[in-house]
Design an enzyme around this catalytic site. Structure first.
Site, PDB file in Angstrom:
ATOM      1  N   LYS A  44       1.049  -4.218  14.251  1.00 24.60           N
ATOM      2  CA  LYS A  44       1.524  -2.889  13.826  1.00 24.60           C
ATOM      3  C   LYS A  44       2.983  -2.996  13.370  1.00 24.60           C
ATOM      4  O   LYS A  44       3.783  -3.683  14.010  1.00 24.60           O
ATOM      5  CB  LYS A  44       1.410  -1.935  15.030  1.00 24.60           C
ATOM      6  N   LEU A  72       4.849   5.717  12.367  1.00 30.17           N
ATOM      7  CA  LEU A  72       5.357   4.377  12.682  1.00 30.17           C
ATOM      8  C   LEU A  72       5.867   4.253  14.121  1.00 30.17           C
ATOM      9  O   LEU A  72       6.928   3.680  14.378  1.00 30.17           O
ATOM     10  CB  LEU A  72       6.438   3.972  11.669  1.00 30.17           C
ATOM     11  N   ASN A 128       6.687  -3.998   5.379  1.00 31.79           N
ATOM     12  CA  ASN A 128       6.050  -2.742   4.983  1.00 31.79           C
ATOM     13  C   ASN A 128       7.127  -1.897   4.319  1.00 31.79           C
ATOM     14  O   ASN A 128       7.940  -1.264   4.994  1.00 31.79           O
ATOM     15  CB  ASN A 128       5.475  -2.054   6.226  1.00 31.79           C
ATOM     16  N   CYS A 131       5.453   2.803   3.554  1.00 32.02           N
ATOM     17  CA  CYS A 131       4.815   3.833   4.369  1.00 32.02           C
ATOM     18  C   CYS A 131       5.099   5.228   3.812  1.00 32.02           C
ATOM     19  O   CYS A 131       6.253   5.597   3.600  1.00 32.02           O
ATOM     20  CB  CYS A 131       5.271   3.769   5.814  1.00 32.02           C
ATOM     21  N   LYS A 167       4.255  -5.633   1.248  1.00 35.87           N
ATOM     22  CA  LYS A 167       3.151  -4.663   1.178  1.00 35.87           C
ATOM     23  C   LYS A 167       3.530  -3.488   0.284  1.00 35.87           C
ATOM     24  O   LYS A 167       4.512  -2.792   0.544  1.00 35.87           O
ATOM     25  CB  LYS A 167       2.793  -4.178   2.576  1.00 35.87           C
ATOM     26  N   ILE A 193      -3.382  -2.312  -0.809  1.00 41.87           N
ATOM     27  CA  ILE A 193      -2.372  -1.273  -0.821  1.00 41.87           C
ATOM     28  C   ILE A 193      -2.161  -0.676   0.567  1.00 41.87           C
ATOM     29  O   ILE A 193      -3.007  -0.820   1.444  1.00 41.87           O
ATOM     30  CB  ILE A 193      -2.786  -0.104  -1.788  1.00 41.87           C
ATOM     31  N   GLY A 247     -10.043   0.661   1.923  1.00 45.47           N
ATOM     32  CA  GLY A 247     -11.415   1.151   1.892  1.00 45.47           C
ATOM     33  C   GLY A 247     -12.493   0.101   2.012  1.00 45.47           C
ATOM     34  O   GLY A 247     -13.667   0.391   1.786  1.00 45.47           O
TER      35      GLY A 247
HETATM   36  C1  LIG Z   1      -3.972   4.833  11.735  1.00 48.25           C
HETATM   37  C2  LIG Z   1      -3.312   3.956  10.699  1.00 48.25           C
HETATM   38  C3  LIG Z   1      -2.070   3.365  10.961  1.00 48.25           C
HETATM   39  C4  LIG Z   1      -1.456   2.542  10.019  1.00 48.25           C
HETATM   40  N1  LIG Z   1      -0.255   1.958  10.302  1.00 48.25           N
HETATM   41  C5  LIG Z   1       0.296   1.088   9.417  1.00 48.25           C
HETATM   42  C6  LIG Z   1       1.483   0.375   9.736  1.00 48.25           C
HETATM   43  O1  LIG Z   1       2.041   0.487  10.833  1.00 48.25           O
HETATM   44  N2  LIG Z   1       1.993  -0.470   8.800  1.00 48.25           N
HETATM   45  C7  LIG Z   1       1.397  -0.673   7.586  1.00 48.25           C
HETATM   46  O2  LIG Z   1       1.902  -1.485   6.780  1.00 48.25           O
HETATM   47  N3  LIG Z   1       0.250  -0.026   7.254  1.00 48.25           N
HETATM   48  C8  LIG Z   1      -0.301   0.842   8.145  1.00 48.25           C
HETATM   49  N4  LIG Z   1      -1.480   1.476   7.828  1.00 48.25           N
HETATM   50  C9  LIG Z   1      -2.111   1.207   6.516  1.00 48.25           C
HETATM   51  C10 LIG Z   1      -3.214   0.141   6.620  1.00 48.25           C
HETATM   52  O3  LIG Z   1      -2.704  -1.102   7.036  1.00 48.25           O
HETATM   53  C11 LIG Z   1      -3.930  -0.037   5.275  1.00 48.25           C
HETATM   54  O4  LIG Z   1      -3.005  -0.499   4.316  1.00 48.25           O
HETATM   55  C12 LIG Z   1      -4.546   1.269   4.776  1.00 48.25           C
HETATM   56  O5  LIG Z   1      -5.110   1.998   5.849  1.00 48.25           O
HETATM   57  C13 LIG Z   1      -5.631   1.036   3.726  1.00 48.25           C
HETATM   58  O6  LIG Z   1      -6.681   0.236   4.246  1.00 48.25           O
HETATM   59  P1  LIG Z   1      -8.051   0.850   4.859  1.00 48.25           P
HETATM   60  O7  LIG Z   1      -8.580   1.803   3.846  1.00 48.25           O
HETATM   61  O8  LIG Z   1      -8.917  -0.368   5.081  1.00 48.25           O
HETATM   62  O9  LIG Z   1      -7.682   1.531   6.134  1.00 48.25           O
HETATM   63  C14 LIG Z   1      -2.100   2.312   8.767  1.00 48.25           C
HETATM   64  C15 LIG Z   1      -3.338   2.906   8.504  1.00 48.25           C
HETATM   65  C16 LIG Z   1      -3.949   3.709   9.443  1.00 48.25           C
HETATM   66  C17 LIG Z   1      -5.303   4.311   9.140  1.00 48.25           C
END
Ligand SMILES: Cc1cc2nc3c(=O)[nH]c(=O)nc-3n(C[C@H](O)[C@H](O)[C@H](O)COP(=O)(O)O)c2cc1C
Length: 309
Positions: A44, A72, A128, A131, A167, A193, A247
């Protein structure tokens, strides 16, 4: 079928990477995800100081995917170093690389948190810079601007001793321009993304936005076509590897990312839909589909969407 890949020279047993923010807070959880079949795990995102994050509700299943505004929350880099050191020892015996994710809102803080995080000996450091849920606090993310993205990339690159992943955000008009800027600034790989948005979901009865933060980042199946297009555009523009995230829920989705040009594939919201089994399920679906399509390995099919009319 052999699905192992090399990411910046580091071997991954398979291309499926736990995305940041999903189960990546504690050593025990990261190791569980690795045992469940992930090819690499991302922690995370962590900042210099601890952060409480936003109040609940922070995550919502809206029907087409998830929307979140966690804000975050994290225990700060010092606590995270201890946690990731413990994880790293066990991950090493499993042959699963560790990607440590950090964020900050100034270049100096990015450098400071990245430098500290290297003490956990991660296999990769991910910044990251994208965000979308803390804009009210910090202003637009670095990933919104090629110059700022390049500035933070080159400053962090100068202090880390492992490959640097940057990222990116889909919330820009030309993600390829940002990708080119971070490649020129020394990034070793790109993750694309982060969540899309911000978006909003309103409760019909109360009339109020449901998330306490009112807006949040959208993830899951609804964003996949946008993520695939971003990976396609980035692959056409840079030479460094791309981790395709957004996704991916099935083996079909993961293969689509590879065809667009991804070297590895991030798995986030799919863990909500399919549980920890997601890694094994997606992997065996990939293998079955590859056999069906007579694809022999991932190298053979990476980026082939670019060669097709
Ligand atoms: C609950 C949640 C928390 C997330 N926290 C972070 C994070 O701390 N740092 C980060 O770079 N991306 C974070 N993301 C983004 C995910 O790493 C990912 O880039 C995004 O959800 C798209 O992928 P997915 O559709 O497979 O979930 C978070 C996503 C979700 C759903």
């Amino acid at each position: 079928m052999n699905l192992s890949v090399q990411l910046c020279g580091v071997p991954l047993p398979n291309p499926l990477i736990l995305a940041s923010g999903i189960l990546g807070t504690q050593a025990g959880l990261l190791v569980r995800v690795a045992r469940a079949g992930a090819g690499a795990v991302t922690s995370k995102s962590c900042s210099l100081q601890p952060r409480a994050g936003h109040p609940n509700p922070t995550v919502l299943d809206w029907g087409g995917g998830l929307i979140n505004a966690i804000g975050l929350s994290n225990p700060g880099v010092e606590a995270q170093i201890a946690e990731l050191r413990a994880a790293k020892q066990q991950l090493r015996t499993l042959g699963v690389p560790l990607i440590a994710s950090v964020f900050a809102h100034t270049v100096n803080d990015f450098v400071a948190v990245a430098e500290r995080m290297c003490l956990a000996d991660p296999d990769f450091l991910e910044i990251n810079i994208s965000c979308p849920n803390v804009e009210a606090e910090f202003g637009p993310p670095f990933a919104a601007d090629p110059r700022m993205s390049a500035a933070v990339t080159s400053a962090v690159k100068a202090v880390v001793n492992c490959p640097l992943i940057v990222k990116l955000s889909p919330n820009v008009s030309d993600i390829a321009a940002i990708a080119r800027a971070v490649e020129d600034a020394g990034a070793d790989a790109i993750a694309a993304i982060n969540t899309l948005g911000p978006g909003m979901v309103i409760d019909i009865h109360s009339g109020a936005p449901i998330l306490a933060n009112r807006v949040g980042g959208v993830s899951g199946p609804a964003i996949r076509p946008i993520a695939v297009r971003c990976v396609y555009d980035i692959y056409a523009t840079v030479r460094i590897p791309v981790i395709g995230i957004g996704g991916v829920t099935t083996g079909r989705d993961a293969l689509e990312m590879i065809l667009a040009g991804a070297t590895a594939v991030g798995i986030g919201s799919a863990l909500y839909y399919r549980g920890l089994d997601a890694f094994q399920l997606i992997r065996s679906e990939m293998e079955n589909l590859m056999e069906e399509c007579s694809y022999r390995n991932l190298d053979e099919i990476r980026g082939i969407a670019h060669e097709r009319p």
